[in-house]
Each structure stands twice: as C-alpha cells, then as structure tokens.
Design an enzyme around this catalytic site. Structure first.
Site, short mmCIF file in Angstrom:
data_model
loop_
_atom_site.label_atom_id
_atom_site.label_comp_id
_atom_site.label_asym_id
_atom_site.label_seq_id
_atom_site.Cartn_x
_atom_site.Cartn_y
_atom_site.Cartn_z
CD GLU A 60 -1.81 -2.40 1.34
OE1 GLU A 60 -2.67 -3.27 1.11
OE2 GLU A 60 -0.67 -2.66 1.79
CG HIS A 129 -9.55 -7.12 8.42
ND1 HIS A 129 -8.78 -7.76 9.35
CD2 HIS A 129 -8.90 -7.27 7.23
CE1 HIS A 129 -7.73 -8.30 8.76
NE2 HIS A 129 -7.77 -8.01 7.48
#
Length: 326
Positions: A60, A129
């Site tokens: 990322e 998450h």
C-alpha cells in the site's frame, strides 16, 4: 431512471471518467484481472487495457506513493485500497505527501488524486478489519473526504472527486456494495461539501452519513409510528462539512441526534456537535445526543458485533430522550 447497485454505480463513474479524460487511470490490488475485490472495476481492464487499469503488488505505501507522484506530474490517478484498514500502511503518502504538497510548494504543485475503498465494519471481520476511518482522515487539512450512502451519491461523488484538483478520499461503506437505488442517466455530479435531506421532518434531526443513513431512516420509520416526524440529514461530505444545511435543519427541528459508525472519542459527531453549540445554541430545545459504535475494538462474535454497532432502536431511544418522551 435505471436502478443500479452501489458497486455498479461506482463502476459506471469510473468508466465514464476514464472515457472522458485519458489522464484518469485506476491502480490497486486486484483491480485488473480479478476485476476488483468487490467487483467495482469489472470490465475496465478489457476496455482500457493494463496501462490504465494497473494491478499492483500488496504494498500500500508503495503504490500510494506511485499514485501521488503520478498526480504531481499531471495525471489523475484513482488508487483503490482493498479496505481502508490496509490504508494505514499508506498514511505517510496520503498525509505527508498528497495532503501537504500544494501548501508546501506555495500553490505550484496540485495533487489531483482519489483514494477510495471500503470503510468500516462488515460482518465478522474482527477488530483489525472493521475500523471506521472518517474522523482520522477528516482531521487532516489539504484533503477532502466523502462518504456516500446511496448508489446515486456514490456515482456523483466519485465523479466529482476524480475531477477535483485536490486529494479526495472516498469512503465506501463495505456493507453497501449490494444495495440498490435509482441512479440518474447521463452527467450526474454531486458537489463535494453539500449535504442532502433524505427525509423531511419537523420534530427532530437525525444527522448521519454512509451506512448510518439506512439506520437513521429505519429509526425515522419507527418514530413515525409515535407521530414523530424525524428529518434525516445525510452529510455525504465530511470535509468540508455543509455547515449551512446542518444549521438550517437544527433551526427547523430544534432537537438533534447524530448517528455515526465510528468510536465516540474525537469522532465526526463531536465536530458536528461543536458546530451546533457554537452557531445554533439558542435554537436547541434539548442537548444534542450521539449514537455511535461501542468504545471497544470491534468484536468478532456476531452477537457482540451487532451490539457494538449503531442500531435503529438506539437511535429511537436517543430521539425519545431529546424529545422528552421518556
């Protein structure tokens, strides 16, 4: 007016903007061959090819930096994160490069980039998450942050984000991709910074955004059974906020409940309450209440997870409290 899912509305926005402007391209993990983890990029690789639909490694920070550099040279990248929970790894590029470059360059280097992906909790994805990132990201000057709740707003806000010359963060509700709604044909743009009244009412204002819009609308239905007319105001844009729309609704109903998915401390709701107490204190007939996620990491157990999230029943209870019905 066609009915589309939230994911197909986003797909339509991407396709239209890539057709319109050859400088627009999409990059991220599995956006090409796999057509997106949530199938938002379905069919785009076939139409536009691998130079404009770019599959990236699982890195990322790296591909966010590539996107920022591309934007600095005049391209208009759309960077997809598989989830905003993974974007924490890229915050250095988002916060220290994308958000600050225009200021640090004395207005010489704009960064027209979009960072987008699913935000907040889904179903039993556990604490790592399930974070709602709104208040973290909206805290940062130099960026715009939007959180669409409906397919029409998803399309219109994404198109506006792609055309904006500033970094724009699009927080897509992970539980919204399959939801359906009417989406206007043709050129459909939703201005960034403009809230929307999803339901008119005169007795209490329910201020919400993203996934909590459906929560607020369900609560409004329950309140209607009590002969309470709740106004549902969807913020849509979290930075900038539509101060005028918020204050106008407060002046109309005199009672407010703010509903958000995130944690209470320093949340989006705290910013809204600050605005109301500064600018509309004399319009209030009761203290503003907030309905939010429990102040704990999101549980994995489905029953505890349900209890941790905002619910229509909790919104109704807060509305009853500000209406002095209990």
């Amino acid at each position: 007016m066609p009915t589309l899912t939230y994911r197909d509305a986003l797909n339509q926005a991407l396709r239209e903007e890539m057709q319109r402007d050859p400088d627009v391209f999409l990059m991220g993990e599995e956006v090409g061959v796999y057509q997106g983890a949530y199938k938002v990029s379905r069919g785009l690789l076939e139409e536009f090819g691998p130079k404009r639909v770019v599959d990236t490694p699982i890195a990322e920070l790296g591909f966010a930096g590539v996107g920022v550099g591309a934007a600095m040279t005049g391209l208009r990248p759309v960077v997809e994160f598989m989830t905003w929970n993974f974007a924490v790894l890229a915050l250095d590029q988002i916060v220290n490069s994308a958000a600050k470059m225009l200021y640090m360059s004395g207005g010489q280097i704009p960064v027209p980039i979009v960072f987008r992906g699913p935000n907040g909790a889904a179903l039993q994805l556990a604490a790592q998450h399930s974070t709602a990132w709104e208040s973290w990201l909206a805290h940062i000057p130099g960026m715009k942050v939007v959180a669409p709740a409906t397919p029409a707003d998803a399309k219109g806000l994404l198109k506006s984000a792609i055309r904006d010359n500033n970094p724009v963060l699009v927080l897509e509700g992970e539980m919204l991709y399959n939801t359906k709604g009417d989406v206007p044909d043709g050129e459909h743009l939703v201005p960034i910074g403009q809230a929307d009244v999803k339901r008119e009412g005169a007795d209490v204002t329910l201020i919400c955004h993203s996934k909590t819009v459906s929560v607020a609308l369900k609560a409004a239905d329950q309140l209607a059974d009590l002969r309470v007319a709740a106004e549902v105001l969807d913020l849509r844009s979290l930075r900038p906020l539509d101060d005028e729309a918020i204050l106008a609704s407060v002046a109309k109903t005199h009672r407010v409940v703010v509903v958000e998915e995130g944690w209470p401390h320093s949340g989006v709701g705290a910013q809204v309450v600050d605005l109301i107490q500064r600018e509309a204190f004399d319009s209030l007939d009761a203290p503003v209440l907030r309905v939010h996620q429990a102040d704990v990491p999101m549980p994995y157990n489905k029953h505890l997870e349900r209890l941790a999230k905002p619910s229509p029943d909790r919104v109704v209870a807060a509305a009853r409290q500000v209406l002095y019905l209990d």
